[in-house]
Design an enzyme around this catalytic site. Sequence first.
Site, PDB file in Angstrom:
ATOM      1  N   ASN A 147       0.841  -1.201   0.000  1.00 50.29           N
ATOM      2  CA  ASN A 147       0.000   0.000   0.000  1.00 50.29           C
ATOM      3  C   ASN A 147       0.871   1.244   0.000  1.00 50.29           C
ATOM      4  OD1 ASN A 147      -2.500  -1.156  -0.038  1.00 50.29           O
ATOM      5  ND2 ASN A 147      -2.541  -1.460   2.198  1.00 50.29           N
ATOM      6  N   CYS A 169      -5.562  -7.464  -3.471  1.00 49.86           N
ATOM      7  CA  CYS A 169      -5.999  -7.038  -2.150  1.00 49.86           C
ATOM      8  C   CYS A 169      -7.224  -7.850  -1.756  1.00 49.86           C
ATOM      9  CB  CYS A 169      -6.329  -5.549  -2.182  1.00 49.86           C
ATOM     10  SG  CYS A 169      -7.030  -4.938  -0.650  1.00 49.86           S
ATOM     11  N   HIS A 170      -7.256  -8.260  -0.497  1.00 49.87           N
ATOM     12  CA  HIS A 170      -8.364  -9.096  -0.014  1.00 49.87           C
ATOM     13  C   HIS A 170      -9.533  -8.291   0.525  1.00 49.87           C
ATOM     14  CE1 HIS A 170      -5.805  -8.969   3.864  1.00 49.87           C
ATOM     15  NE2 HIS A 170      -6.428  -7.843   3.634  1.00 49.87           N
ATOM     16  N   HIS A 206      -9.364  -0.133  -1.944  1.00 47.27           N
ATOM     17  CA  HIS A 206      -9.847   0.357  -0.641  1.00 47.27           C
ATOM     18  C   HIS A 206     -11.000   1.351  -0.792  1.00 47.27           C
ATOM     19  CE1 HIS A 206      -5.908  -0.798   1.679  1.00 47.27           C
ATOM     20  NE2 HIS A 206      -6.624  -1.844   1.303  1.00 47.27           N
TER      21      HIS A 206
END
Lengths: 453, 453, 453, 453
Positions: A147, A169-170, A206
């Site tokens: 990130n 990304c999870h 995100h």
Amino acid sequence: MKIAYIGGGSREWARKLMFDLALCPDLEGHVALYDLDLESAQLNAELGNWLQTQRGVVSRWQYAAVAARSAALAGADFVVVSIQPGSLQVMADEIAIAEKYGLFFPVGDTTGAPGLIRGLRAATIYAEFARAIAAECPRAWVINYTNPMTICTRTLTRVAPELKVFGCCHEVFSTQEYLARLIAARLGGDPPPRHEIQINVLGINHFTFVDRAFYQEHDLLALLRAHLAEPDVLRPFTRAEVEAGGNWFQDNRQVKWSLFQRLGILPAAGDRHLVEFLPGYVVSPEELFRWGVIRTPASYRIQRWRDAMHSTRDLIAGRSPLELRPSGEEGVQQIRALLGLGDWVTNVSVENVGQIGNLPHGAVVETNALFTRDQVLALPAGALPPSIHSLIARHVANQEMIVQAALTGDKEMAFHAVYNDPASGLTVDRAWSMFEEMLEASRAYLPHFTKSN
Amino acid sequence: MKIAYIGGGSREWARKLMFDLALCPDLEGHVALYDLDLESAQLNAELGNWLQTQRGVVSRWQYAAVAARSAALAGADFVVVSIQPGSLQVMADEIAIAEKYGLFFPVGDTTGAPGLIRGLRAATIYAEFARAIAAECPRAWVINYTNPMTICTRTLTRVAPELKVFGCCHEVFSTQEYLARLIAARLGGDPPPRHEIQINVLGINHFTFVDRAFYQEHDLLALLRAHLAEPDVLRPFTRAEVEAGGNWFQDNRQVKWSLFQRLGILPAAGDRHLVEFLPGYVVSPEELFRWGVIRTPASYRIQRWRDAMHSTRDLIAGRSPLELRPSGEEGVQQIRALLGLGDWVTNVSVENVGQIGNLPHGAVVETNALFTRDQVLALPAGALPPSIHSLIARHVANQEMIVQAALTGDKEMAFHAVYNDPASGLTVDRAWSMFEEMLEASRAYLPHFTKSN
Amino acid sequence: MKIAYIGGGSREWARKLMFDLALCPDLEGHVALYDLDLESAQLNAELGNWLQTQRGVVSRWQYAAVAARSAALAGADFVVVSIQPGSLQVMADEIAIAEKYGLFFPVGDTTGAPGLIRGLRAATIYAEFARAIAAECPRAWVINYTNPMTICTRTLTRVAPELKVFGCCHEVFSTQEYLARLIAARLGGDPPPRHEIQINVLGINHFTFVDRAFYQEHDLLALLRAHLAEPDVLRPFTRAEVEAGGNWFQDNRQVKWSLFQRLGILPAAGDRHLVEFLPGYVVSPEELFRWGVIRTPASYRIQRWRDAMHSTRDLIAGRSPLELRPSGEEGVQQIRALLGLGDWVTNVSVENVGQIGNLPHGAVVETNALFTRDQVLALPAGALPPSIHSLIARHVANQEMIVQAALTGDKEMAFHAVYNDPASGLTVDRAWSMFEEMLEASRAYLPHFTKSN
Amino acid sequence: MKIAYIGGGSREWARKLMFDLALCPDLEGHVALYDLDLESAQLNAELGNWLQTQRGVVSRWQYAAVAARSAALAGADFVVVSIQPGSLQVMADEIAIAEKYGLFFPVGDTTGAPGLIRGLRAATIYAEFARAIAAECPRAWVINYTNPMTICTRTLTRVAPELKVFGCCHEVFSTQEYLARLIAARLGGDPPPRHEIQINVLGINHFTFVDRAFYQEHDLLALLRAHLAEPDVLRPFTRAEVEAGGNWFQDNRQVKWSLFQRLGILPAAGDRHLVEFLPGYVVSPEELFRWGVIRTPASYRIQRWRDAMHSTRDLIAGRSPLELRPSGEEGVQQIRALLGLGDWVTNVSVENVGQIGNLPHGAVVETNALFTRDQVLALPAGALPPSIHSLIARHVANQEMIVQAALTGDKEMAFHAVYNDPASGLTVDRAWSMFEEMLEASRAYLPHFTKSN
């Protein structure tokens, strides 16, 4: 097959990868671990090789710590990158500086002034990575976990457009998991497996959104709307109950749900990330508590990072038991698909070639994609609705400015990104002061952004 | 030639037009004044006809108040529109509601929640105007003076794309005048006439920017930069000195200049308007005073509006002297150019056909344009720099949503515009509460936006 | 003021400029004439200086032939370029090669295989010019007269985007003049001056179109439509009557008019140019005669070029009388406007910044523009209608490919342009043969396009 | 599950579908066959129901001929459309008219003047279909098999954007099959199954291209390039050898290969279709023979159509043996994927949402797509290279004009498409004459395109 791991001393992602490789029966090869912290890389190599000797491991992989980045990369088929762009102390410093200006970031690694300055550091480092990979293994697939995801991935594609790059990304998975539990709660039965929750994902890492979610014929957004209409599902939280949660990563979904209620599209990331992309939430600890959000203390991050090394040593020494379980990450399935061992559909951060119709081409966005032999093909996700479009477009513009600023040393442009951050909302003079303080805290990492001017 | 004036009882714009027509030697015809307030229109007609009898008047115009809008419009060559979209009391109410949510708007007629809700009312009214003009005088040129300028103008072009429409505003002129005075101060001599200050204008009404300004060979942005580098030009103001200014419309240029200093592009509108487009300024009266900005009290507006009628009566009755001077507005020159009496270049609000390269086509934007026989041709103004692009793009998106919401009665979309307003910065629940209160205050004008939901 | 003239030995354009400068009272300075053919440049210098001594000349200009290009350019305020990109013999050769493949080009300097190969030579040369100008006089205005106009102008903007460049051509003027005569013929009175014929121009040089034409309130396209409806205005021509015309440049307007009749938009260039942009016309001399079109023989061009030098010598020696008349070109008015001596609107070739809504940004297109102090601002011309859009878009793509091919030495891409030429219509194998023959004829000018492959 | 089949009397496509359904174990339901020729539909119903009684059939389907279109459509889950847009005689007539103008079309159902006029008829009919489907079964998936594929599919999406529509064509499969045979020939072994030949498809139906082709690690375009470099692979054909081929559908690949050789991208359709999209090939029968292309005689089509009914009767009567084999079409797999029974990737014609980066959004294009539960997601195929882009863009523009012309009755616009057809290359007067003759031949189907004008 060779995997090069940049940041191979990683105390979280590297270990996850090693466990997933250990459980994958049809891959084998060697992994070169490179890290500025060679000792960490060596410990990871030791762990990886030890794993091969354990019961239940179905694959053959060899691990080696490699001191030279070029040697680690040379001839790699896959490059995995997960690094810390600057120390945890710098991260703590910039979160503290933001607080002086009335901004209370729960995470601070993605957006907001701390995330953008972190991005400036990361892009500076990733520009070097891009050139190194292009020189040593230009046909390798590059998988980023660092990130700020978007800025790191975008730097690679900007500097070396010929590279094959994606970011993983999870964050979205937990929304699928939540929807699976909601099905069980409202329709009965067990929660279906996550992969059977079909969602259309669109946005940036995100700050992704879901505008279509189905389980078989069931419209899950309608189901969620019905759920939210029930009493006390949407409600203010108190500081006391949040602190009693005892979990630095708790997600009480009040931000996500109230946005869904009013904007008509469901955010997919956790509330701790969400508030950092929005105006109005990070203005005080109290406001955050009202939404059930708690800030992760820098001290906790530093402690966790220190502890990780001990627990690895304990594991190898037999002082703690080995639990072989899939990590929940999808890197290994993605690698398999790219090798031609079966198509795979998942969400991923790649350059926009039109998968989101109303974001700029070239920007890194997150949508579903089809992984197939030697290709990651982004699936068309449609256009962002106007309720959320201009907010996302603004973050995209800021990310592009940070990458551009890092590549050219353009301090004014870096400031323009910080000034335009929706969460900050500062007047231009205060934004400038905060920006200068943060640059000063990062001066060891950003020597080309001088104080003058 | 026939001019139809919608809002012909206007106590400011109609009078300016009458004076300018009186001083123009090569135009003549009649003006039909239509207003919901017929008495005001009649007084304006009386004033206009009286003017023709005065010394120094060089043209022949006949004025009549017309009770039916369709009769006023029928066969018009030009339609001028300047109305109040809702009462001054509603305007006062929504400014007061905003204050309850911590938002202190100095003007409240263009953007921010009050400006957007005003836009919702205006677009509802203008949709009717568009249909009436298209029916009665489809080949007329339509000149809009009402705020919110962009929303009003855009409603006309959305509803009746075949109309020839533009919007006029003098806001940019004061920047040219200021630069003329700066030339005198720094280079000596008298200030040159405003029209010799060549500027490139780009943005949206009241949020326009100047990225190129020349007087002959002199680069005026460089000159301004030198001026700002001097001590105490940029500085905080105190409440006391602002109030001592004794002028509800004072512009101390601190906002404009600090943006120019940090963003590299010069705002052209007054600071009172500027702060309403930006995050961080309208958060308290003190913050506004710090920037030298004072809020216009609603009571002042109401009083001024009442006084205007008396002063007109005094003038006609000879109780006050007639001063024949050009108003400083350019409507009459624009009309002359459109009639083929000489090309004219000035800034104007029209649909974007590419004059601003990175704003959406169709949106109403403000740039320079060439007025020539029966055409207004927008001049290419280039692209907005990234430092300001996403902020302007966000306002454009909000304006488009307000027009769309007004035309379709889509309450959610109207809210999405208010939620996305950069100056507000409210969490989604508070934004919704404020929005509902403002709709309630406007319910007489917006019957199709019901309270439910 | 200094003007640098590249191709200063020009026997047509340079002389036109000298005469126009001689008649312009408010400009003065010196002109540096540079040419590969220094003797021609010297003769032009002699002519220019001699002109200053003649009665009726109202300006003061000094002319000098300059042997070094860099010296000619150094410090120039304006750079005029009019060259022959390769010899007239090469031009003759490639027209002859095209005939072997059944393609009979009347001009051969703009498009079709001969025009495209000429463009390849020109772009190779102009890339050098761009670099030289950027080095010696980067703030100069560059005015191009060379054909192929679009390719030459585009090469300058591609190689040195910071330059201020435009291309001038009188081709459109004759359509205005024709419309002026049509007014006289159908409405009575004298033909109005050309500048009072307001037209909207859009397209690319020599393939421009007019979709709006007015003289005061008169719609000239309606007038022309009425004219074409009369008997025998549209009709086939015979070889005999065309040859009897005795004019290599005659324009019988049958192509222009029949396109206007069927496609609804009026071509502005002469028929000799038009047919070269279209499929179906250049297939035989007979087909061309049927449309009233005659081909200019290469021998005529060569003879005219030789004669020009003698007539200059005769003029200076007093063996022929001096007739001082404006050339009809607009270069001097444009220069005046750029110096701030009065705005000027005319058609011009510049990069597309959106003036034609449906052609690519960056391509060089021809529309009206406003010339003002130090700026050429293209006026919005709207979008090309579908009847003609894809044909023009195809030429634009070919021109872009030729420039790209010249800059990179990409022979395949040069072929792709020739293959895609609408007038050629050859199968891919025949197009390739013709292309190879033409490259061979140009090998002295295109050493980087080798025969192999 | 209900399938509605419009054109259910089809003598080719309906039968293929019935056979494939018969072999599919996990689908069942009923099929409503609707056709203007009710007798044909009844015979097909009889055949379908008879099939269910045969050995080897693993599914249960009921077939019924339905006289009313609305009844056939009501409640359908899938709608299949395969019709003849106008009689075979009209098709024969327009191919014959084209020959009078020197244009020899081998197929005549997709592009060129005959294909475009057929498109005008088809779009007129399909506009009605779109409205009927939207009324009766708006949530059904609509699968089109009719040519011109692009125009038919696009009419559905233009008239009823809410429908879920795609078009299917097997043309690309033969290129995959050819590449599979090439692998066997050059690398040894058996040809791999078609589905293992990974290709990237981009273009429009019957004018698709392949810019990437792999079998495992083997680059098949490189392999083909090597093959073409061998002697006599690329060569002229003679009339005698083409006629000796004895196959109206033979594909000697000379057009495809020579384009690949010179343009660097491989056409995927058969040469008979290809030449109709290109200038220079359909100019004479001899030119076509030179490329190994033979024209399908109209008489053959008519005979085949008549014979089909007899052979169906023979089959049911047991006079000919039943051979149960998959048809090679993919309709049934696509239906299964849309029902959630397994993802499927194949090429398909759908609206462009960006899958081809440089063709207009909304146009129907052909690329690969992922078929998944209730979604067809086009896979990003990249941009067309300039060598072929403007040619394809021109066909796209023509198709859009034909649809627009059919929907609005705009005869001029229909002509503009015909005039712009690359294969025609006629002067504007001849193109107009041909167009008028063709409209006259179609007057029974196009009553709204009157002769006048």
